[in-house]
Motif scaffolding. Structure first.
Motif, PDB file in Angstrom:
ATOM      1  N   ARG A 105      54.646  61.894  77.585  1.00  0.00           N
ATOM      2  CA  ARG A 105      53.277  61.241  77.267  1.00  0.00           C
ATOM      3  C   ARG A 105      52.818  61.159  75.927  1.00  0.00           C
ATOM      4  N   ALA A 106      52.846  62.416  75.468  1.00  0.00           N
ATOM      5  CA  ALA A 106      52.213  62.396  73.912  1.00  0.00           C
ATOM      6  C   ALA A 106      52.957  61.753  72.984  1.00  0.00           C
ATOM      7  N   ASP A 133      45.524  62.989  80.571  1.00  0.00           N
ATOM      8  CA  ASP A 133      46.148  64.069  79.945  1.00  0.00           C
ATOM      9  C   ASP A 133      47.146  64.558  81.103  1.00  0.00           C
ATOM     10  N   THR A 134      48.350  65.171  80.266  1.00  0.00           N
ATOM     11  CA  THR A 134      49.492  65.575  81.250  1.00  0.00           C
ATOM     12  C   THR A 134      48.975  66.701  82.078  1.00  0.00           C
ATOM     13  N   PRO A 191      44.695  60.887  69.140  1.00  0.00           N
ATOM     14  CA  PRO A 191      45.645  60.691  68.453  1.00  0.00           C
ATOM     15  C   PRO A 191      45.090  60.087  66.837  1.00  0.00           C
ATOM     16  N   LEU A 207      47.028  65.244  70.814  1.00  0.00           N
ATOM     17  CA  LEU A 207      47.975  63.877  70.686  1.00  0.00           C
ATOM     18  C   LEU A 207      47.470  62.803  71.782  1.00  0.00           C
ATOM     19  N   GLU A 208      47.397  63.521  73.084  1.00  0.00           N
ATOM     20  CA  GLU A 208      47.031  62.675  74.020  1.00  0.00           C
ATOM     21  C   GLU A 208      45.579  62.163  74.300  1.00  0.00           C
ATOM     22  N   LEU A 248      57.787  65.569  66.901  1.00  0.00           N
ATOM     23  CA  LEU A 248      57.139  65.965  68.261  1.00  0.00           C
ATOM     24  C   LEU A 248      58.317  66.342  69.238  1.00  0.00           C
ATOM     25  N   VAL A 292      51.200  58.640  71.068  1.00  0.00           N
ATOM     26  CA  VAL A 292      51.213  58.723  69.448  1.00  0.00           C
ATOM     27  C   VAL A 292      51.732  57.283  68.957  1.00  0.00           C
ATOM     28  N   ARG A 319      49.564  68.898  72.038  1.00  0.00           N
ATOM     29  CA  ARG A 319      49.711  68.087  72.828  1.00  0.00           C
ATOM     30  C   ARG A 319      48.416  67.423  73.537  1.00  0.00           C
ATOM     31  N   TYR A 326      57.521  66.537  75.458  1.00  0.00           N
ATOM     32  CA  TYR A 326      56.096  65.871  75.636  1.00  0.00           C
ATOM     33  C   TYR A 326      56.440  64.317  75.883  1.00  0.00           C
ATOM     34  N   GLY A 340      41.302  61.986  77.452  1.00  0.00           N
ATOM     35  CA  GLY A 340      41.991  63.086  77.538  1.00  0.00           C
ATOM     36  C   GLY A 340      41.080  64.188  78.429  1.00  0.00           C
TER      37      GLY A 340
END
Length: 516
Positions: free
Chosen positions: A228-229, A10-11, A199, A195-196, A222, A233, A192, A226, A42
Motif C-alpha cells: 500500500r505504501a 492505513d495498512t 507522503p 508514506l501512507e 521501499l 508514494v 510506512r 509495503y 492515515g
C-alpha cells in the motif's frame, strides 16, 4: 452541506476492517439521505483503537473507535455524524491522552490530512520549508540542518548536516539523494505510516536535500512488504510532478529535482546503505567495503546523500520553523523528536512522537499501558532485532542516544518490542543468531559463519552441555563478530545475545558469574 468523515486507509486500519467500515458508513449515510465526504486519511497511530473514525464538527474533530461494521447502524442512529454520544465515542481527537501528550513535529499531519491532496498538505503547513529553502543558498540550507542537531533516524544517529556538507563539497555535477525506507526492523512502522499518511512531507524533504547538495535526482527505496505504501508514494510522486513540485522547474524556481521509487526484493541487509545502493543499481544486495564512503562515491559512483525516511521527513519543519525551534526539543546531543513505535506484548500499541529524554518507563507505562497480557514486563528490545534487551532495572533510562550507548544498548529506528515474564530469553538470544544467519549477505566470514556457529553454541547451552565452557565460547564468538564483521548486521547481532546472557543468565541455566 456534506459532513466530512475520516476513515483511515492505513495498512494497520485496513487489516482490522477499515475498508468495510468505510463502505458501511457511506451506504448507511446514503440510506438516510445524509451527504458525507469520506476522507481516507492515515492512522493517528493509536492502533488499539483502529479502525478509528473521525467526524468534523464545528467544535473540531470527534473520534469513535474501535469501530466494527456491526457498530455503524448504532453510530448513525446516535447521531455520530454530528458528534453525538455513543459508547464508542472518544471525544475530541486531539484531547485523547495518548495523542495530547506527544510532540508531533514530523508526524503533525499524519492522520490529519488527505494523504494525496496537495491542497490539504499546503493548508496544514506543507511547502513552507521548501519555499524557504528556495530563497537560501545551498550552504545556508546545510547550515540550518547542521544547527538543528538533526541526526540520522535510521539507527546510526550520524549528524545529517555533516553528511550533507560532505556531499555538497564533493566534486562532480551529478549527485543523488537516496531515501532509505527499507524498514525491516521488528516492531517498526513509522516509515510506512508516514508514506501512507503524509507522503508529500518526504517528497518536500528530499527536494530540500537536493537543493542543499546540488543533486537533481532522488530515489526512494521501499521494502516489498509495503504494497500500500508503494501505491501511495507513486501516486503522490505523480501528483507532485503534475503540480510542479517535482521536475525541471521546481515551483517555478528554475531548479530541477525528480524522484523515482524503487522496490526492494525483501532482503533485510538492503537496509544497510551500501547494500541498498547495490540493489538500486540492479545488483545483488551485498555490503560494499568502505572507504570510499557513499557521500564521496555512492550511487552509480557519484556523491550521494543517504538518509532514513524519518530523517528526510524531519527536514521540512526545520526549514519552516528554524533550526532553533527544532533543537529546543530533546536533550544533550539527542535533539528534536523521534517517533517511537510500541509493539509486541503491549496494551496500547502504536506510534508516539516525543522529544528525546523521556524515560523508557514513561513510554511503556504512560503510553503503552503495560502488557496486553496483564503480566509483568520482563524485557524490552529497543532498536530492532539486533538491539539489546533492556531489563526492568534500566527502565528509568532516558531515551537518548548517548545514554543508551553507555549501557550497551541503542535506540535505533525507535522500535520498542515488549515481552512479559513468560518469555524465554535463551531462545530469544538464539533467534538473534538465527536471524543473522538467514539475512546475512554472506560477504564476510564473521557474520556468515559466526551466526551459524552461534546457533549451535546456544543450542548446546540450552541442552545443558558443558554450559560454562560454552557460555565462554559464545562470548568469544560475539567479540569476534563485533570486531570483525564488515557491517552492522554481524557487528550488532551480539547485542541481544550478550544482553540476554548478562541480564537473564538463569534462562541459560547459568548464574550471573558464569554468564560473563
Amino acid at each position: 452541506m456534506s459532513v466530512r468523515v475520516y476513515v483511515p486507509a492505513d495498512t494497520t486500519a485496513l487489516a482490522v476492517g477499515a475498508e468495510e467500515v468505510a463502505l458501511a458508513i457511506a451506504a448507511g449515510a446514503a440510506a438516510r439521505g445524509v451527504s458525507i465526504e469520506l476522507v481516507r486519511n492515515g492512522s493517528r497511530g493509536m492502533f488499539w483503537l483502529e479502525p478509528m473514525v473521525e467526524v468534523a464538527t464545528p467544535a473540531g474533530r470527534v473520534a469513535y473507535g474501535p469501530v466494527d461494521v456491526a457498530d455503524v447502524p448504532g453510530l448513525l442512529d446516535a447521531g455520530f455524524l454530528t458528534g453525538g454520544d455513543h459508547p464508542l465515542a472518544l471525544g475530541p481527537t486531539e484531547e485523547i491522552p495518548f495523542l495530547r501528550q506527544q510532540e508531533r513535529l514530523t508526524f503533525a499531519r499524519v492522520g490529519v490530512v488527505d494523504p494525496l491532496s496537495l491542497d490539504d498538505y499546503a493548508a496544514h503547513g506543507g511547502l513552507v520549508g521548501l519555499r524557504a529553502a528556495l530563497a537560501m543558498s545551498a550552504s545556508g540550507i546545510v547550515q540550518a540542518v547542521t544547527d538543528s542537531g538533526l541526526r540520522g533516524r535510521g539507527g546510526a544517529a550520524f549528524p545529517a548536516g555533516i553528511k550533507w556538507r560532505t556531499v555538497l563539497g564533493a566534486p562532480g555535477i551529478e549527485k543523488y539523494v537516496v531515501c532509505n525506507a527499507d524498514e525491516g526492523d521488528s516492531g517498526t512502522f513509522s516509515d510506512r505510516m508516514l508514506l501512507e499518511g503524509d507522503p508529500f512531507c518526504l517528497i518536500e524533504g528530499m527536494v530540500i536535500a537536493g537543493l542543499a547538495v546540488g543533486a537533481s535526482r532522488g530515489y526512494v527505496y521501499l521494502r516489498s512488504e509495503y504494497p500500500r505504501a508503494w501505491r501511495v508514494v507513486n501516486a503522490a510522486l505523480k501528483r507532485a510532478r503534475e503540480a510542479g513540485l517535482l521536475g525541471d522547474d521546481v515551483l517555478g524556481s528554475g531548479r530541477a529535482f525528480d524522484i523515482e521509487a524503487r522496490l526492494g526484493g525483501g532482503a533485510y541487509i538492503c537496509g544497510e546503505e551500501t547494500a541498498m545502493l547495490e540493489s538500486i543499481e540492479g545488483k545483488r544486495g551485498q555490503v560494499r567495503t568502505k572507504p570510499p564512503l557513499p557521500a564521496v562515491k555512492g550511487l552509480f559512483g557519484k556523491p550521494t546523500v543517504i538518509n532514513n525516511l524519518i530523517t528526510l521527513a524531519s527536514v521540512p519543519v526545520i526549514l519552516a520553523k528554524g533550526a532553533a525551534f527544532y533543537r529546543d526539543f530533546g536533550q544533550g546531543r539527542s535533539l528534536g523528536t523521534l517517533p517511537f513505535q510500541l509493539a509486541g506484548n503491549v496494551r496500547r500499541g502504536g506510534l508516539v512522537e516525543k522529544a528525546f529524554g523521556l524515560t523508557l518507563r514513561a513510554l511503556l507505562e504512560d503510553f503503552g499501558g503495560g502488557t496486553a497480557s496483564g503480566r509483568p514486563i520482563r524485557a524490552v528490545q529497543v532498536g530492532g532485532p539486533l538491539g539489546a534487551y533492556v531489563p526492568p532495572a534500566d527502565f528509568d533510562l532516558p531515551l537518548d542516544y548517548e545514554a543508551f550507548a553507555a549501557c550497551g544498548a541503542m535506540i535505533g529506528h525507535g522500535g520498542v518490542v515488549v515481552f512479559d515474564d513468560t518469555v524465554d530469553m535463551a531462545r530469544m538470544a538464539r533467534f538473534a543468531m538465527e536471524f543473522c544467519a538467514e539475512e546475512s549477505c554472506g560477504k564476510c566470514t564473521p557474520c556468515r559463519i559466526g551466526s551459524t556457529r552461534g546457533m549451535e553454541v546456544i543450542d548446546r547451552i540450552i541442552a545443558g552441555d558443558d554450559r560454562v565452557a560454552n557460555a565462554a565460547l559464545l562470548q568469544d564468538l560475539c567479540s569476534l563478530m563485533t570486531d570483525g564483521s564488515l557491517c552492522a548486521m554481524g557487528g550488532m547481532t551480539p547485542f541481544p545475545v550478550q544482553s540476554a546472557l548478562r541480564h537473564f543468565p538463569a534462562d541459560f541455566g547459568l548464574d550471573s558469574g558464569e554468564a560473563q
